[in-house]
Enzyme design. Sequence first.
Site, PDB file in Angstrom:
ATOM      1  CG  ASP A 268       0.455  12.516  21.963  1.00 47.47           C
ATOM      2  OD1 ASP A 268       0.662  13.406  22.801  1.00 47.47           O
ATOM      3  OD2 ASP A 268       0.512  11.300  22.238  1.00 47.47           O
TER       4      ASP A 268
ATOM      5  CG  LEU B 254      -9.900   1.975  11.782  1.00 43.63           C
ATOM      6  CD1 LEU B 254     -11.339   2.328  12.128  1.00 43.63           C
ATOM      7  CD2 LEU B 254      -9.865   0.839  10.768  1.00 43.63           C
ATOM      8  CB  SER B 255      -4.683   3.270  14.212  1.00 44.54           C
ATOM      9  OG  SER B 255      -4.502   2.308  13.207  1.00 44.54           O
TER      10      SER B 255
ATOM     11  CG  ASP C 253      -3.083   9.918   6.776  1.00 47.51           C
ATOM     12  OD1 ASP C 253      -1.910  10.159   6.455  1.00 47.51           O
ATOM     13  OD2 ASP C 253      -3.440   8.834   7.248  1.00 47.51           O
TER      14      ASP C 253
ATOM     15  CG  ASP D 131      -2.143  -0.890   1.031  1.00 54.32           C
ATOM     16  OD1 ASP D 131      -2.459  -1.223  -0.129  1.00 54.32           O
ATOM     17  OD2 ASP D 131      -2.776  -1.251   2.035  1.00 54.32           O
TER      18      ASP D 131
ATOM     19  CB  THR E  46      -9.509   1.870   6.134  1.00 55.51           C
ATOM     20  OG1 THR E  46      -8.864   2.202   4.890  1.00 55.51           O
ATOM     21  CG2 THR E  46     -11.006   1.816   5.923  1.00 55.51           C
ATOM     22  CB  ALA E  47      -4.722   4.592   6.823  1.00 56.87           C
TER      23      ALA E  47
ATOM     24  NE  ARG F  15       7.469  19.079  29.275  1.00 63.92           N
ATOM     25  CZ  ARG F  15       7.618  19.855  30.335  1.00 63.92           C
ATOM     26  NH1 ARG F  15       6.750  20.849  30.553  1.00 63.92           N
ATOM     27  NH2 ARG F  15       8.606  19.664  31.168  1.00 63.92           N
TER      28      ARG F  15
END
Length: 291
Positions: free
Chosen positions: A171, A186-187, A142, A67, A182-183, A152
Amino acid sequence: MRQVGLMLNLRKPQAVEVGRDLYQWLRKRQIEVLMPIANARAIHCSAGTSEAKVVSQAEVLIILGGDGTLLNGARSAAPFGTPVLGINLGGLGFLTELEPSDLYHGLELLLAGQYTIDERMMLKATVIRQDVEIEHVYALNDAVIAKGAFSRMIRLETQVRGSSIATYPADGLIIATPTGSTAYSLSAGGPVVSPEMRAIIITPICPHTLYSRPLIVSSSEKIVVLLRSEAAEVMLTVDGQRGIKLEASDKIIVEEAEFRAKLVRIKGRGFFEVLQQKLQDNHGVMPWPEE
């Protein structure tokens, strides 16, 4: 079809091996093959030329890798409207269309014109520093604004239609297309969005608040992100592959790109069929795209 582009992931020995055989298979069918110079050298052929010529002149760009390799090739090909066909030599293969086992059958269908084109929206991310455009980059999956390994949390003021929707202490922030839903998004807890939708997904990374949630807006919107952290190591990356170092008070504008990626589809599978298959194959885990 008389002219085909071919790109290989040279870090994968299998890609070089398959590429060598594929080159000969195409030449036997009187098809001219255009390859980047390094790729041509790897398979010991004289078809090498500039990458710009490959992506601009090929009728179809065939990509051997995972991918990540497809994302890189699709970003290069999209401005020229060149369709890309991904051959999965990686792990997940969510965006690629063919496996090595069905490569030549799939290519016969391609040459016979039995395929469709799946158009995917892309993003354009522009960095503004002191009212001057520093650089702009494109993404199929993305655009991610994230802190460095030793920084920080950072503060990212995010605006839509000129109004602030939130200042995320987090973060980082993922701004994704439906393809990229879906990359990484999603996580990070973002939603899965069907790729035919024209939408932009905003997903904070590890937000330090209880109220922060992913947000979906129309692709016609411009998302403006202002970096409100001093002396922080922050990067803008697109598709996890290209990065720009950011400075305090930088403005990042993310919007729909003026062109789309074109993915060749041969198997006729629907998005949700592929989604279910890939989730099951990976035991419900969506790993970072492999090269």
